[in-house]
Design a protein around this motif. Structure first.
Motif, short mmCIF file in Angstrom:
data_model
loop_
_atom_site.label_atom_id
_atom_site.label_comp_id
_atom_site.label_asym_id
_atom_site.label_seq_id
_atom_site.Cartn_x
_atom_site.Cartn_y
_atom_site.Cartn_z
N ILE A 89 0.85 -0.82 -0.03
CA ILE A 89 0.00 -0.13 -0.05
C ILE A 89 0.76 1.10 0.06
O ILE A 89 0.71 2.51 -0.73
CB ILE A 89 -0.85 0.06 1.21
N ILE A 90 1.95 1.21 0.85
CA ILE A 90 2.86 2.49 0.96
C ILE A 90 3.50 2.54 -0.55
O ILE A 90 3.57 3.86 -0.92
CB ILE A 90 3.90 2.28 1.85
N GLY A 123 1.54 6.29 -7.02
CA GLY A 123 0.48 7.11 -7.43
C GLY A 123 0.80 8.66 -7.49
O GLY A 123 0.52 9.33 -8.17
N ALA A 124 1.17 8.84 -6.22
CA ALA A 124 1.20 10.22 -5.78
C ALA A 124 2.29 10.96 -6.98
O ALA A 124 2.26 12.02 -7.58
CB ALA A 124 1.84 10.69 -4.58
N LYS A 125 3.39 9.94 -7.30
CA LYS A 125 4.56 10.74 -8.21
C LYS A 125 4.00 10.78 -9.66
O LYS A 125 4.18 11.87 -10.38
CB LYS A 125 5.78 9.67 -8.19
N THR A 126 3.01 9.92 -9.81
CA THR A 126 2.26 9.72 -11.38
C THR A 126 1.34 10.76 -11.55
O THR A 126 1.42 11.84 -12.41
CB THR A 126 1.55 8.54 -11.56
N GLY A 169 2.76 1.72 -3.49
CA GLY A 169 1.65 2.05 -4.29
C GLY A 169 1.21 3.40 -4.38
O GLY A 169 0.84 4.21 -5.24
N SER A 170 1.07 4.03 -3.04
CA SER A 170 0.69 5.39 -2.57
C SER A 170 1.87 6.17 -3.24
O SER A 170 1.44 7.31 -3.80
CB SER A 170 0.56 5.47 -1.17
N GLU A 171 2.91 5.91 -2.96
CA GLU A 171 4.13 6.86 -3.67
C GLU A 171 4.34 6.77 -4.94
O GLU A 171 4.19 7.95 -5.74
CB GLU A 171 5.40 6.31 -3.08
#
Length: 385
Positions: free
Chosen positions: A13-14, A20-23, A16-18
């Motif tokens: 999850i962590i 997604g945020a970068k994208t 994936g969050s990073e």
């Protein structure tokens, strides 16, 4: 086993969050700012070179062409003449303006006249015996002499002997003394040398007037002179007799004057020359302020514009492709409000009124273009409705 699975899920999850945020950050695009273009509406004029007359403007105050400063040459009491000696009082030519009491002096004149009469009477017996040819003319002189009037001229002697005889009796000396007294007696009355008006008074009836005292000022209205200072640059264009257009300070009244005198000396400090212009009109008054406009010369292929349009002394804003552009010009003559220029081609569109904050390259619209755009917008709205 359960703890291991939870740990793996947390890590996924962590991560994936990073990712997604970068994208999201990489795909975000800042909106471009919209620059609002401010287009000013300007008043323009299309150049048409013509022949421009150079007019020299000069100002001055009117002064009466004929003026007399009234001074007393005798001493006495100021008497009434029937008219009050006040500012604005009018007199006709030959009318008494000032009368000073001459009683005492008149008695002295009469005494001298009587003395001359006695001297001539005393020599009559000798004239009858020694100069019989001259006796009758001297007798006629005595018979026709009125003591209350000016002493008449003495008879001419017939020969040199008679002349020496008359001179030896001091008759000529007495006669010329009387004429001197009579001349002074006439100064107790001051008459108007021309029809005019009192513009200044310094005494009134009953005042004791002294020798050399100024009594007032007397002028003739209708014809006036104005002194103006003209630049020495135009001295060769001035000539006596040239007509000059003149206007009042408000500019609503015009008069025609004529150059009557031109000073032969140029003022070294101001480099100007005094020119006197004569003007006549019933509406004019002493002291009025007039502007004289002298036609100096004519400039070919030039234009005349307001001085406020000139930039840096030798540049002018023109309109080219809906933008301001500076062009070089050649100033020829400056007046109070306008300037005569050369160097612009026919058909050049210039700014006719000063534009605040104007600069080269500024986008503009002419008043005609703005009016046309407004009409087009109104037509479009009407069609859509």
């Amino acid at each position: 086993m359960r703890k291991v699975i939870l740990s793996v899920l947390a890590i996924v999850i962590i991560i994936g969050s990073e990712i997604g945020a970068k994208t999201i950050i990489d795909n975000k695009k800042a909106p471009k700012s919209q620059v609002k273009k401010d287009i000013k509406i300007v008043s323009t004029d299309t150049i048409q070179n013509t022949t421009i007359p150079i007019v020299i403007s000069a100002n001055g105050n009117l002064q009466a062409k004929k003026r007399v400063e009234l001074f007393s040459e005798v001493t006495g009491l100021f008497q009434s003449t029937g008219k009050l000696f006040r500012t604005g009082q009018s007199y006709k030519a030959g009318e008494t303006i000032i009368s000073i009491d001459n009683t005492e002096f008149y008695a002295q004149v009469q005494s001298s006249r009587s003395n001359l009469n006695n001297q001539i009477t005393a020599i009559m017996p000798d004239l009858r015996l020694d100069y019989p040819d001259s006796y009758q003319q001297w007798q006629d002189y005595l018979n026709n002499w009125n003591m209350d009037r000016s002493t008449p001229k003495l008879p001419e002697p017939k020969n040199e002997k008679e002349k020496y005889f008359i001179t030896g009796r001091n008759i000529y000396t007495t006669y010329f003394n009387i004429k001197n007294l009579e001349n002074r007696l006439s100064k107790f009355r001051i008459t108007a040398p021309f029809s005019g008006t009192l513009t200044e008074t310094m005494v009134s009836e009953g005042t004791l007037v002294r020798n050399g005292q100024q009594l007032g000022e007397f002028i003739q209205g209708g014809t006036y002179e104005v002194e103006v200072s003209i630049s020495a640059e135009f001295v060769d264009l001035l000539e006596v007799g040239k007509e000059v257009e003149m206007s009042s300070i408000s500019g609503n009244k015009n008069y025609t004057g004529k150059v009557t005198r031109i000073n032969g000396k140029i003022d070294q400090a101001s480099q100007t020359i005094i020119t006197v212009i004569e003007v006549s009109h019933p509406d004019l008054k002493e002291g009025m302020y007039l502007t004289a406009n002298l036609q100096a010369q004519k400039i070919e292929d030039a234009i005349e514009i307001n001085r406020s349009l000139l930039q840096d002394g030798d540049q002018l804003f023109t309109v080219n492709n809906n933008a301001l552009a500076l062009v070089d010009v050649k100033p020829i003559h400056f007046s109070d409000k306008t300037v005569v220029l050369k160097g612009l081609k026919d058909g050049t569109v210039i700014v006719a009124k000063a534009v605040p904050g104007a600069y080269e390259g500024m986008l503009v619209k002419t008043e005609e273009q703005a009016a046309s755009d407004k009409e087009s917008a109104v037509s479009s709205n009407s069609i859509s409705e």
